[in-house]
Design a protein around this motif. Structure first.
Motif, short mmCIF file in Angstrom:
data_model
loop_
_atom_site.label_atom_id
_atom_site.label_comp_id
_atom_site.label_asym_id
_atom_site.label_seq_id
_atom_site.Cartn_x
_atom_site.Cartn_y
_atom_site.Cartn_z
N THR A 16 44.27 30.74 37.12
CA THR A 16 43.28 31.80 37.21
C THR A 16 43.92 33.01 37.86
OG1 THR A 16 41.50 30.19 37.42
CG2 THR A 16 41.02 32.42 38.16
N THR A 17 43.73 34.16 37.26
CA THR A 17 44.21 35.42 37.81
C THR A 17 43.00 36.30 38.06
OG1 THR A 17 46.24 35.23 36.53
CG2 THR A 17 45.72 37.41 37.44
N ALA A 18 42.91 36.84 39.26
CA ALA A 18 41.81 37.75 39.61
C ALA A 18 42.39 39.09 39.99
CB ALA A 18 40.98 37.19 40.76
N GLU A 19 41.88 40.12 39.37
CA GLU A 19 42.25 41.50 39.68
C GLU A 19 41.12 42.05 40.56
OE1 GLU A 19 42.10 44.92 36.71
OE2 GLU A 19 44.13 44.13 36.51
N ILE A 20 41.43 42.23 41.85
CA ILE A 20 40.41 42.60 42.83
C ILE A 20 40.58 44.07 43.19
CG2 ILE A 20 39.50 42.12 45.13
CD1 ILE A 20 40.75 39.28 44.78
N HIS A 21 39.55 44.86 42.91
CA HIS A 21 39.54 46.28 43.28
C HIS A 21 38.71 46.43 44.55
CE1 HIS A 21 41.27 47.70 39.46
NE2 HIS A 21 40.71 46.60 39.00
N TYR A 22 39.24 47.19 45.51
CA TYR A 22 38.56 47.31 46.80
C TYR A 22 38.83 48.67 47.43
CZ TYR A 22 43.17 46.46 48.82
OH TYR A 22 44.50 46.56 49.14
N TYR A 23 37.99 49.01 48.41
CA TYR A 23 38.15 50.24 49.19
C TYR A 23 38.60 49.88 50.60
CZ TYR A 23 35.34 52.48 45.55
OH TYR A 23 34.87 52.95 44.36
N ARG A 24 39.63 50.54 51.08
CA ARG A 24 40.08 50.35 52.46
C ARG A 24 39.19 51.17 53.38
NH1 ARG A 24 46.18 51.83 52.20
NH2 ARG A 24 45.36 53.14 53.81
N VAL A 66 35.76 42.63 40.55
CA VAL A 66 36.71 41.54 40.36
C VAL A 66 36.73 41.21 38.87
CG1 VAL A 66 37.30 39.15 40.92
CG2 VAL A 66 36.24 40.60 42.66
N ARG A 67 37.93 41.22 38.28
CA ARG A 67 38.11 40.80 36.89
C ARG A 67 38.85 39.48 36.90
NH1 ARG A 67 40.24 45.23 32.73
NH2 ARG A 67 42.16 44.42 33.56
N ILE A 68 38.38 38.53 36.09
CA ILE A 68 38.94 37.18 36.11
C ILE A 68 39.52 36.85 34.73
CG2 ILE A 68 38.44 34.73 36.46
CD1 ILE A 68 36.03 35.63 38.13
N ALA A 69 40.73 36.27 34.74
CA ALA A 69 41.33 35.71 33.53
C ALA A 69 41.69 34.27 33.84
CB ALA A 69 42.57 36.49 33.12
#
Length: 89
Positions: A16-24, A66-69
């Protein structure tokens, strides 16, 4: 010694690969990216959701998306019988 990832795949886990976008917190106008990879069970993704719960509790960065593959790497082979002869000249 047998690899931990191989044992997980035999138990039905897939990569599983998760692309996590976030704000610092120190730069709230910049969208950051974090890529996470681990063996997990689809469609419930318990390992990923444990990680995201940890993120929400321990990390001050606010999640945006969060995008999941997911890919099951070990599965039955895809085999088709071909009835006939192919001649190559």
């Amino acid at each position: 010694m047998i690899d931990r990832g191989f044992i997980a795949q035999l138990r039905g886990y897939g990569l599983t690969t998760a692309e996590i976008h976030y704000y610092r917190p120190d730069a709230p106008s910049l969208l950051q990216l974090f890529v996470w990879q681990e063996y997990d069970l689809a469609p419930d993704f318990p390992v990923l959701f444990d990680f995201l719960d940890h993120w929400r509790r321990e990390i001050e960065a606010a999640l945006h998306s969060v995008r999941i593959a997911h890919e099951g790497l070990i599965r039955p082979t895809e085999w088709n019988a071909v009835d006939g002869v192919i001649s190559i000249q």
